[in-house]
Design a protein around this motif. Structure first.
Motif, short mmCIF file in Angstrom:
data_model
loop_
_atom_site.label_atom_id
_atom_site.label_comp_id
_atom_site.label_asym_id
_atom_site.label_seq_id
_atom_site.Cartn_x
_atom_site.Cartn_y
_atom_site.Cartn_z
N PRO A 110 0.68 -1.28 -0.03
CA PRO A 110 -0.04 -0.06 -0.06
C PRO A 110 1.02 1.45 0.06
CG PRO A 110 0.02 -1.10 2.15
CD PRO A 110 0.66 -1.86 1.42
N ARG A 112 1.34 5.62 0.42
CA ARG A 112 0.94 6.65 1.69
C ARG A 112 -0.30 7.40 1.38
NH1 ARG A 112 7.22 8.77 1.98
NH2 ARG A 112 7.95 6.70 2.73
N LYS A 113 -1.34 7.02 2.14
CA LYS A 113 -2.49 7.70 2.08
C LYS A 113 -2.87 8.78 3.13
CE LYS A 113 -3.05 4.91 -1.52
NZ LYS A 113 -2.84 5.21 -2.73
N ARG A 114 -3.80 9.48 2.83
CA ARG A 114 -4.23 10.42 4.01
C ARG A 114 -4.87 9.96 5.32
NH1 ARG A 114 -4.00 15.70 2.74
NH2 ARG A 114 -3.36 16.56 0.68
N GLN A 115 -4.71 10.04 6.40
CA GLN A 115 -4.95 9.53 7.65
C GLN A 115 -6.07 10.48 8.50
OE1 GLN A 115 -1.45 9.55 9.95
NE2 GLN A 115 -0.18 8.21 8.37
N PRO A 132 -0.10 12.31 4.38
CA PRO A 132 0.41 11.31 4.59
C PRO A 132 1.55 11.12 5.48
CG PRO A 132 -0.13 11.33 2.31
CD PRO A 132 -0.16 12.49 2.92
N GLU A 138 -0.15 12.04 -1.73
CA GLU A 138 -0.46 10.52 -1.94
C GLU A 138 0.54 9.80 -2.99
OE1 GLU A 138 -4.99 10.59 -0.03
OE2 GLU A 138 -4.53 10.05 -2.10
N ASP A 141 -0.27 2.85 -4.80
CA ASP A 141 -0.01 1.29 -4.36
C ASP A 141 0.87 0.70 -5.51
OD1 ASP A 141 -1.78 1.89 -2.23
OD2 ASP A 141 -3.50 0.86 -3.18
#
Length: 332
Positions: A110, A112-115, A132, A138, A141
């Protein structure tokens, strides 16, 4: 019967037309009624014109011929020669890349995505997600390697900045555009400045350079000329730096004005190009990471030098260790 007007009088008669029919007729084009046209029964909304010569039996086969057929009037000639570099990739390099990058039990890594916010504060309600961790944007993947996503060269972007266009005259950028068209086979587009900088004598919307995007046979022809003719003749060229990637499989490097003269199109007539400009080349690949892109490009003949820069991407072993802590066990 004598006092009742006909609903469909002759073409030249307009006096006995009903008022409703004349109202619909006013919406039509201003073409005379005695020309070739198709009349539809009342109410008439459109009068469709057609060309009789295209309906003759002699033109029937031509009009129904597909566009890719040479007998079609819509056929556009394209390149017919076979690209040696592309054929080498399809027959040899693609299968080798699939075998070299194969990993047993590979899984998706995966990005790095927003948290989400933890909700510990009242200000977290209806607040946008956090950036991220370790990145400002972001990242996609990294998917499993299959025969459908083997890295390949997709496009080449070439940019050129002409200093004399800013210092002397904007017309100094025109020879650079012609030079780029000679070595790429594609017509470049001018590049204009976006801001005004008085220190550099730069005004907004000034033509300061050119750029061009090449794909297909022209792309492979340019890459073969670059790798086999231009780069080997540069004395101080040792290879492209391994740190030139953008983390997403795109490799960039530059050529000095003294290096551009080794292109055959420029070397054959040096008197036409007294003021050469450097080129910034970006190789757009279908690779998901920079190491995969460098492996593919090195197989095509582009040398690399320097220490490999590995980005902070979790490995499969690290992901398995995280799953074991969660109680997930893999049996291979």
């Amino acid at each position: 019967m004598a006092g009742r007007p006909h609903l469909r009088p002759s073409t030249g008669s307009t006096y006995f037309r009903p008022l409703q029919h004349q109202r619909h007729q006013a919406l039509h084009t201003s073409t005379p009624l005695n020309k070739n046209s198709i009349s539809i029964v009342h109410p008439v909304h459109h009068r469709i014109r057609y060309k009789k010569n295209q309906l003759q039996p002699a033109y029937k086969d031509i009009l129904q011929t597909p566009k890719w057929d040479t007998q079609s009037h819509l056929f556009k000639p394209q390149y017919t020669q076979q690209s040696r570099l592309e054929e080498h990739y399809n027959t040899t390099i693609a299968s080798d890349l699939l075998l070299a990058n194969f990993v047993h039990n590979e899984r998706v890594i995966p990005g790095r995505k927003r948290q989400e916010w933890d909700g510990s504060s009242q200000y977290h309600i209806n607040r946008p997600k956090r950036a991220p961790a370790g990145s400002a944007v972001e990242t996609p993947d990294i998917k499993q390697r299959t025969f459908k996503n083997i890295p390949r060269l997709e496009a080449i972007w070439i940019h050129a900045f002409v200093r004399d266009a800013v210092r002397v005259n904007q017309e100094r950028a025109l020879p650079t555009m012609v030079m780029m068209q000679q070595i790429t086979g594609k017509k470049p587009r001018p590049v204009y400045s976006k801001a005004t900088v008085m220190t550099w004598r730069l005004r907004k919307n000034m033509m300061v350079g050119a750029k061009v995007k090449i794909q297909g046979p022209d792309m492979y022809q340019f890459f073969a000329t670059l790798v086999e003719v231009v780069l080997p003749r540069i004395k101080d060229f040792k290879g492209v730096e391994n740190t030139s990637g953008d983390m997403f499989g795109n490799i960039s490097f530059g050529l000095e004005p003294a290096d551009v003269k080794w292109f055959p199109e420029v070397e054959g007539s040096p008197e036409l190009w007294p003021n050469l400009a450097g080129l910034h080349i970006t190789l757009v690949t279908g690779a998901q990471t920079d190491p995969q892109a460098r492996t593919m490009l090195s197989a095509l003949g582009l040398p690399f030098v320097g220490k490999e820069r590995l980005h902070n991407v979790p490995s499969f072993e690290a992901l398995e260790a995280i799953d074991r802590k969660k109680g997930i066990v893999y049996n291979y």
